[in-house]
Write a protein that holds these residues in place. Structure first.
Motif, PDB file in Angstrom:
ATOM      1  N   GLY A  39       8.294  27.303  25.375  1.00  0.00           N
ATOM      2  CA  GLY A  39       8.233  26.999  26.012  1.00  0.00           C
ATOM      3  C   GLY A  39       8.578  28.205  26.667  1.00  0.00           C
ATOM      4  N   LYS A  42       4.546  31.074  26.691  1.00  0.00           N
ATOM      5  CA  LYS A  42       3.133  31.940  26.431  1.00  0.00           C
ATOM      6  C   LYS A  42       1.495  31.755  25.885  1.00  0.00           C
ATOM      7  CE  LYS A  42       5.053  31.375  22.020  1.00  0.00           C
ATOM      8  NZ  LYS A  42       6.521  30.904  22.661  1.00  0.00           N
ATOM      9  N   THR A  43       1.547  30.124  26.086  1.00  0.00           N
ATOM     10  CA  THR A  43       0.642  29.145  26.174  1.00  0.00           C
ATOM     11  C   THR A  43      -0.071  29.092  27.828  1.00  0.00           C
ATOM     12  OG1 THR A  43       0.802  28.326  24.247  1.00  0.00           O
ATOM     13  CG2 THR A  43      -0.972  26.914  25.904  1.00  0.00           C
ATOM     14  N   THR A  44       0.798  28.747  28.644  1.00  0.00           N
ATOM     15  CA  THR A  44       1.015  29.106  29.836  1.00  0.00           C
ATOM     16  C   THR A  44       0.053  30.219  30.057  1.00  0.00           C
ATOM     17  OG1 THR A  44       2.573  27.981  31.024  1.00  0.00           O
ATOM     18  CG2 THR A  44       1.574  28.925  32.243  1.00  0.00           C
TER      19      THR A  44
HETATM   20  P1  ATP Z   1       4.756  27.052  22.461  1.00  0.00           P
HETATM   21  O1  ATP Z   1       6.016  27.723  21.654  1.00  0.00           O
HETATM   22  O2  ATP Z   1       6.235  25.643  22.337  1.00  0.00           O
HETATM   23  O3  ATP Z   1       3.789  26.648  22.599  1.00  0.00           O
HETATM   24  P2  ATP Z   1       5.553  28.374  25.640  1.00  0.00           P
HETATM   25  O4  ATP Z   1       5.619  29.858  25.298  1.00  0.00           O
HETATM   26  O5  ATP Z   1       3.698  28.619  25.147  1.00  0.00           O
HETATM   27  O6  ATP Z   1       6.166  27.256  24.135  1.00  0.00           O
HETATM   28  P3  ATP Z   1       4.415  26.783  27.045  1.00  0.00           P
HETATM   29  O7  ATP Z   1       3.546  26.165  26.703  1.00  0.00           O
HETATM   30  O8  ATP Z   1       3.710  28.188  28.078  1.00  0.00           O
HETATM   31  O9  ATP Z   1       5.170  27.835  26.384  1.00  0.00           O
HETATM   32  O10 ATP Z   1       5.268  26.443  28.268  1.00  0.00           O
HETATM   33  C1  ATP Z   1       6.060  27.001  29.542  1.00  0.00           C
HETATM   34  C2  ATP Z   1       7.016  26.148  30.515  1.00  0.00           C
HETATM   35  O11 ATP Z   1       5.703  25.614  31.120  1.00  0.00           O
HETATM   36  C3  ATP Z   1       7.713  24.676  29.608  1.00  0.00           C
HETATM   37  O12 ATP Z   1       8.769  24.561  30.528  1.00  0.00           O
HETATM   38  C4  ATP Z   1       6.782  23.994  29.806  1.00  0.00           C
HETATM   39  O13 ATP Z   1       7.372  22.571  29.345  1.00  0.00           O
HETATM   40  C5  ATP Z   1       6.167  23.588  30.539  1.00  0.00           C
HETATM   41  N1  ATP Z   1       4.314  22.885  30.802  1.00  0.00           N
HETATM   42  C6  ATP Z   1       3.762  23.758  29.742  1.00  0.00           C
HETATM   43  N2  ATP Z   1       2.864  22.795  29.891  1.00  0.00           N
HETATM   44  C7  ATP Z   1       3.073  21.509  30.601  1.00  0.00           C
HETATM   45  C8  ATP Z   1       2.011  20.555  31.223  1.00  0.00           C
HETATM   46  N3  ATP Z   1       0.948  20.637  30.948  1.00  0.00           N
HETATM   47  N4  ATP Z   1       2.549  19.788  31.995  1.00  0.00           N
HETATM   48  C9  ATP Z   1       4.022  20.474  33.341  1.00  0.00           C
HETATM   49  N5  ATP Z   1       4.449  21.472  32.410  1.00  0.00           N
HETATM   50  C10 ATP Z   1       4.561  22.284  31.716  1.00  0.00           C
END
Ligand code: ATP
Length: 228
Positions: A39, A42-44
């Motif tokens: 969270g 990374k994916t964002t």
């Molecule tokens: P993970 O390893 O769990 O995939 P990550 O580092 O890739 O984590 P992200 O998926 O980029 O994290 O999430 C970053 C933030 O954005 C988090 O607080 C998450 O709850 C929020 N988030 C992710 N996708 C969405 C969405 N589609 N709508 C609203 N908030 C989101």
């Protein structure tokens, strides 16, 4: 000059801000690991790079400003994505999946089948019938068929058996050493990332808080940001 450069990138899902300032650089032929706990963004960050989410700040790929480019334009510029969760066309065959992504260049059906002999063997099978590992190979194959200059792998080995994981890591090593591919890799295994990548960027709550060569990522830094 870097192939990809992000400076102070922000991004939001509607009213919910998820990135608050991500900066990173990837040089040509380098492999960068993007790490951080669940969270942390990374994916964002990947979505912002690929034009799947509007972003603020500066995103430059090979001299092109990526801000406000839709995802098909980012793909055309040479950014190939292996998305989290793979997302192949389940009702198409392996070969149809690969061909539907094809753009002219080094990577074609024959070269992808050399890299992943299993895909060659199953080329007439529907993607839905493949194992998880084979689907990940197909997702990588599809991204390669676009002949990208940057290959981004989100959760490169998530949910795969140890044996298939090894296979994916060895393909990543081959891509880097033999084809000079520029890579951005996200994965849970810090040990494998260390072996595969030159540099790392650590994200915490939507910000890049550390970056440097893997050799400089000490145990203290790992404990502090990754809680390992
Ligand atoms: P993970 O390893 O769990 O995939 P990550 O580092 O890739 O984590 P992200 O998926 O980029 O994290 O999430 C970053 C933030 O954005 C988090 O607080 C998450 O709850 C929020 N988030 C992710 N996708 C969405 C969405 N589609 N709508 C609203 N908030 C989101």
């Amino acid at each position: 000059m870097s192939l990809l450069s992000l400076t102070d990138v922000g991004a939001a899902y509607g009213a919910s801000q998820a990135l608050f300032g991500v900066s990173l650089e990837i040089g040509r032929g380098e492999a960068l690991a993007l790490v951080g706990r669940n969270g942390m963004g990374k994916t964002t960050t990947v979505k912002a790079i690929c034009g799947m989410l509007p972003a603020s700040g500066t995103l430059v790929f090979d001299g092109h400003n990526l801000s406000h480019l839709p995802s098909h334009r980012a793909a055309r510029l040479g950014i190939g994505l292996v998305p989290e969760g793979r997302r192949c066309f389940r009702d198409l065959t392996v070969e149809e999946n690969l061909l539907s992504a094809a753009r002219k260049g080094h990577w074609d059906l024959a070269r992808v089948s050399d890299l992943f002999p299993r895909l060659g063997e199953r080329r007439r099978q529907r993607a839905a019938l493949l194992s998880g590992g084979e689907q990940q190979m197909l997702a990588i194959g599809r991204a390669l068929m676009t002949n990208p200059r940057l290959l981004i792998m989100d959760e490169a080995t998530e949910g795969l058996s140890p044996l298939v994981r090894q296979e994916i890591w060895s393909v990543i090593a081959t891509l880097k050493s033999e084809t000079g591919m520029t890579l951005m890799v996200i994965d849970k295994s810090l040990r494998e990332l260390r072996a595969a990548c030159d540099h790392a960027v650590i994200l915490e709550r939507g910000r890049s808080v550390w970056s440097g060569p893997f050799d400089a990522m000490t145990g203290d830094i790992v404990t502090r940001y990754l809680g390992l």
